[in-house]
Design an enzyme around this catalytic site. Structure first.
Site, PDB file in Angstrom:
ATOM      1  N   CYS A 122     -22.874  -2.717   6.166  1.00 32.04           N
ATOM      2  CA  CYS A 122     -22.187  -3.668   7.062  1.00 32.04           C
ATOM      3  C   CYS A 122     -20.714  -3.334   7.320  1.00 32.04           C
ATOM      4  O   CYS A 122     -20.209  -3.589   8.405  1.00 32.04           O
ATOM      5  CB  CYS A 122     -22.349  -5.097   6.581  1.00 32.04           C
ATOM      6  SG  CYS A 122     -21.768  -5.386   4.923  1.00 32.04           S
ATOM      7  N   LYS A 195     -29.952 -12.840  -2.813  1.00 34.80           N
ATOM      8  CA  LYS A 195     -28.669 -12.991  -2.122  1.00 34.80           C
ATOM      9  C   LYS A 195     -28.878 -13.934  -0.947  1.00 34.80           C
ATOM     10  O   LYS A 195     -29.725 -13.695  -0.088  1.00 34.80           O
ATOM     11  CB  LYS A 195     -28.189 -11.626  -1.640  1.00 34.80           C
ATOM     12  CG  LYS A 195     -26.919 -11.706  -0.800  1.00 34.80           C
ATOM     13  CD  LYS A 195     -26.343 -10.331  -0.530  1.00 34.80           C
ATOM     14  CE  LYS A 195     -25.142 -10.418   0.382  1.00 34.80           C
ATOM     15  NZ  LYS A 195     -24.527  -9.098   0.595  1.00 34.80           N
ATOM     16  N   ARG A 205     -15.589 -10.984   4.080  1.00 37.60           N
ATOM     17  CA  ARG A 205     -15.864 -10.316   5.364  1.00 37.60           C
ATOM     18  C   ARG A 205     -14.568  -9.964   6.078  1.00 37.60           C
ATOM     19  O   ARG A 205     -14.501  -8.950   6.768  1.00 37.60           O
ATOM     20  CB  ARG A 205     -16.768 -11.179   6.240  1.00 37.60           C
ATOM     21  CG  ARG A 205     -18.174 -11.181   5.695  1.00 37.60           C
ATOM     22  CD  ARG A 205     -19.159 -11.910   6.572  1.00 37.60           C
ATOM     23  NE  ARG A 205     -20.422 -12.051   5.857  1.00 37.60           N
ATOM     24  CZ  ARG A 205     -21.412 -12.845   6.234  1.00 37.60           C
ATOM     25  NH1 ARG A 205     -21.294 -13.573   7.331  1.00 37.60           N
ATOM     26  NH2 ARG A 205     -22.519 -12.906   5.524  1.00 37.60           N
ATOM     27  N   ARG A 221     -26.565 -13.415   9.200  1.00 41.46           N
ATOM     28  CA  ARG A 221     -27.450 -12.496   8.477  1.00 41.46           C
ATOM     29  C   ARG A 221     -28.730 -13.203   8.024  1.00 41.46           C
ATOM     30  O   ARG A 221     -29.355 -12.815   7.038  1.00 41.46           O
ATOM     31  CB  ARG A 221     -26.716 -11.933   7.250  1.00 41.46           C
ATOM     32  CG  ARG A 221     -25.389 -11.258   7.525  1.00 41.46           C
ATOM     33  CD  ARG A 221     -25.024 -10.323   6.378  1.00 41.46           C
ATOM     34  NE  ARG A 221     -23.627  -9.928   6.328  1.00 41.46           N
ATOM     35  CZ  ARG A 221     -23.043  -9.096   7.181  1.00 41.46           C
ATOM     36  NH1 ARG A 221     -23.706  -8.608   8.198  1.00 41.46           N
ATOM     37  NH2 ARG A 221     -21.777  -8.785   7.027  1.00 41.46           N
ATOM     38  N   LYS A 252     -26.609 -14.368  -6.071  1.00 37.34           N
ATOM     39  CA  LYS A 252     -25.337 -14.411  -5.350  1.00 37.34           C
ATOM     40  C   LYS A 252     -25.413 -15.375  -4.200  1.00 37.34           C
ATOM     41  O   LYS A 252     -26.388 -15.318  -3.463  1.00 37.34           O
ATOM     42  CB  LYS A 252     -25.031 -13.004  -4.831  1.00 37.34           C
ATOM     43  CG  LYS A 252     -23.789 -12.905  -3.975  1.00 37.34           C
ATOM     44  CD  LYS A 252     -23.706 -11.536  -3.371  1.00 37.34           C
ATOM     45  CE  LYS A 252     -22.501 -11.501  -2.451  1.00 37.34           C
ATOM     46  NZ  LYS A 252     -22.425 -10.291  -1.677  1.00 37.34           N
ATOM     47  N   SER A 278     -16.218 -14.366  -3.014  1.00 40.36           N
ATOM     48  CA  SER A 278     -14.863 -14.539  -2.481  1.00 40.36           C
ATOM     49  C   SER A 278     -14.513 -15.991  -2.136  1.00 40.36           C
ATOM     50  O   SER A 278     -13.397 -16.435  -2.380  1.00 40.36           O
ATOM     51  CB  SER A 278     -14.673 -13.646  -1.259  1.00 40.36           C
ATOM     52  OG  SER A 278     -15.628 -13.946  -0.260  1.00 40.36           O
ATOM     53  N   TYR A 317     -13.624 -11.810  -9.000  1.00 42.22           N
ATOM     54  CA  TYR A 317     -12.254 -11.405  -8.679  1.00 42.22           C
ATOM     55  C   TYR A 317     -11.289 -11.983  -9.714  1.00 42.22           C
ATOM     56  O   TYR A 317     -10.119 -11.629  -9.725  1.00 42.22           O
ATOM     57  CB  TYR A 317     -11.886 -11.869  -7.262  1.00 42.22           C
ATOM     58  CG  TYR A 317     -12.893 -11.365  -6.233  1.00 42.22           C
ATOM     59  CD1 TYR A 317     -12.828 -10.060  -5.766  1.00 42.22           C
ATOM     60  CD2 TYR A 317     -13.937 -12.176  -5.793  1.00 42.22           C
ATOM     61  CE1 TYR A 317     -13.776  -9.571  -4.870  1.00 42.22           C
ATOM     62  CE2 TYR A 317     -14.884 -11.704  -4.896  1.00 42.22           C
ATOM     63  CZ  TYR A 317     -14.798 -10.398  -4.442  1.00 42.22           C
ATOM     64  OH  TYR A 317     -15.742  -9.922  -3.573  1.00 42.22           O
TER      65      TYR A 317
HETATM   66  C1  PBG Z   1     -22.160  -6.720   1.849  1.00 37.44           C
HETATM   67  C2  PBG Z   1     -21.612  -7.677   0.862  1.00 37.44           C
HETATM   68  C3  PBG Z   1     -21.072  -8.963   1.061  1.00 37.44           C
HETATM   69  C4  PBG Z   1     -20.575  -9.373  -0.163  1.00 37.44           C
HETATM   70  C5  PBG Z   1     -20.834  -8.365  -1.074  1.00 37.44           C
HETATM   71  N1  PBG Z   1     -21.492  -7.329  -0.428  1.00 37.44           N
HETATM   72  C6  PBG Z   1     -20.883  -9.771   2.286  1.00 37.44           C
HETATM   73  C7  PBG Z   1     -22.004 -10.151   3.140  1.00 37.44           C
HETATM   74  O1  PBG Z   1     -23.183 -10.060   2.789  1.00 37.44           O
HETATM   75  O2  PBG Z   1     -21.684 -10.527   4.261  1.00 37.44           O
HETATM   76  C8  PBG Z   1     -19.871 -10.669  -0.423  1.00 37.44           C
HETATM   77  C9  PBG Z   1     -18.949 -10.677  -1.588  1.00 37.44           C
HETATM   78  C10 PBG Z   1     -17.998 -11.820  -1.634  1.00 37.44           C
HETATM   79  O3  PBG Z   1     -17.995 -12.733  -0.791  1.00 37.44           O
HETATM   80  O4  PBG Z   1     -17.178 -11.817  -2.569  1.00 37.44           O
HETATM   81  N2  PBG Z   1     -23.452  -6.879   2.240  1.00 37.44           N
END
Ligand code: PBG
Length: 330
Positions: A122, A195, A205, A221, A252, A278, A317
């Protein structure tokens, strides 16, 4: 036993007494610290959407990795940003991509640190999607071939573990096969197994410049990441990834999905990771900055709850902050 023979407060009288009967502890051993790398030299640029996080160039991430290791954190998770995005996300498997360069440099300087890499497209595709777009849809089977190439390029650079985060079907099998066939039987796979299509990825993002592009007509997504309402389906995803060869499975985000972690813990015996994402990070950060909550206490309470639900590994983090808090004398 009832009152007054039983007084629950007896075991809460002092800090030492509380420590003695504590059922769950977070250790620095459980933590993974995510790092963002991009090409260049001498770069350490603050990420606007994520307080206290930075984009590092490969030379600069080494010093950060050394600091992380000094704090006792056993592992980092690397995310890369490309110089140029294209339709297939080809920089993701480039030998001299930011992640591949960073892996080599970190391995040389801090060999004991476990290097995990995020495997996804991505941040590298011009569409911002985790897979190739064919006929207006995110195409599964052509994507997993590319993901296997990405994972292999990370292994060739020296990664200890690869972490596919795309949510395509069959990608763990494709990656496992590519690693076996090319002489990397010991590179582990931590799959982002359950996820969810979450609002809590927003700050990430912006940091990874990886939001889906509106021109694709697919602005979210939801055709590949999971519906937040589903628990049985999450268990099915995890079971499949284990069968395909995942060594560690991840749930996640973490805090809004503690029940998923708990259910996974009941059902599966392999290590379970949880990603404290995040948005969860920034909620605590923003609230503490506004003076509403005690930051350190909120960090440790959330990490403890993730551990209590059943996670072995927490990607956060807050890893450095937590390591510092944990090292304070009682
Ligand atoms: C990529 C990915 C994402 C995150 C980790 N790997 C974002 C998404 O799926 O859009 C999110 C991590 C976070 O928010 O800390 N696929």
């Amino acid at each position: 036993m009832v009152f007054p023979n039983n007084r629950m407060r007896r075991l809460r009288t002092t800090d030492s007494m509380r420590r003695l009967v504590r059922e769950t502890t977070v250790a620095v051993d459980n933590l993974v610290y995510p790092l963002f790398v991009r090409k260049g030299r001498g770069l350490k640029e603050p990420i606007e959407s994520m307080a206290d996080c930075f984009h590092f160039s490969p030379d600069m991430v080494v010093k950060e990795a050394e600091d992380v290791a000094k704090l006792g954190i056993p592992a980092v998770l690397l995310f890369g940003l490309p110089d140029k995005k294209d339709k297939t996300g080809s920089e993701a498997w480039s030998e001299d991509g930011a992640v591949q360069l960073a892996i080599r440099q970190i391995k040389k300087a801090v060999p004991q640190l476990v290097i995990i890499t995020d495997v996804c497209l991505c941040a590298y595709t011009s569409t911002g999607h985790c897979g190739l777009i064919k006929d207006g849809k995110v195409d599964n089977d052509s994507t997993i071939e590319l993901l296997a190439k990405v994972a292999l390029s990370h292994a060739q650079a020296g990664a200890d573990m690869v972490a596919p985060s795309d949510m395509m079907d069959g990608r763990v099998k494709a990656i496992r096969e590519a690693l076996e066939k090319n002489g990397f039987p010991d590179v582990a796979i931590m799959s982002y197994a359950a996820k969810f299509a979450s609002a809590f990825y927003g700050p990430f993002r912006d940091a990874a410049e990886s939001a889906p592009d509106a021109s694709t007509g697919l602005t979210d997504r939801k055709t590949y990441q999971m519906d937040p309402a589903n628990v049985r389906q999450a268990l099915a995803e995890i079971a499949l990834d284990i069968e395909e060869g995942a060594d560690i499975v991840m749930v996640k985000p973490a805090l809004p999905y503690l029940d998923i972690i708990y259910r996974a813990r009941q059902r599966f015996d392999c290590p379970i990771a949880a990603y404290n994402v995040s948005g969860e990070y920034m909620m605590i950060h923003a609230s503490a900055s506004a003076g509403h909550i005690d930051k350190d206490a909120a960090i440790m309470e959330s990490l403890t709850s993730i551990k209590r639900a059943g996670a072995d590994i927490i990607i956060t983090y807050f890893a450095k902050s937590a390591a510092k808090i944990l090292s304070l004398p009682h």
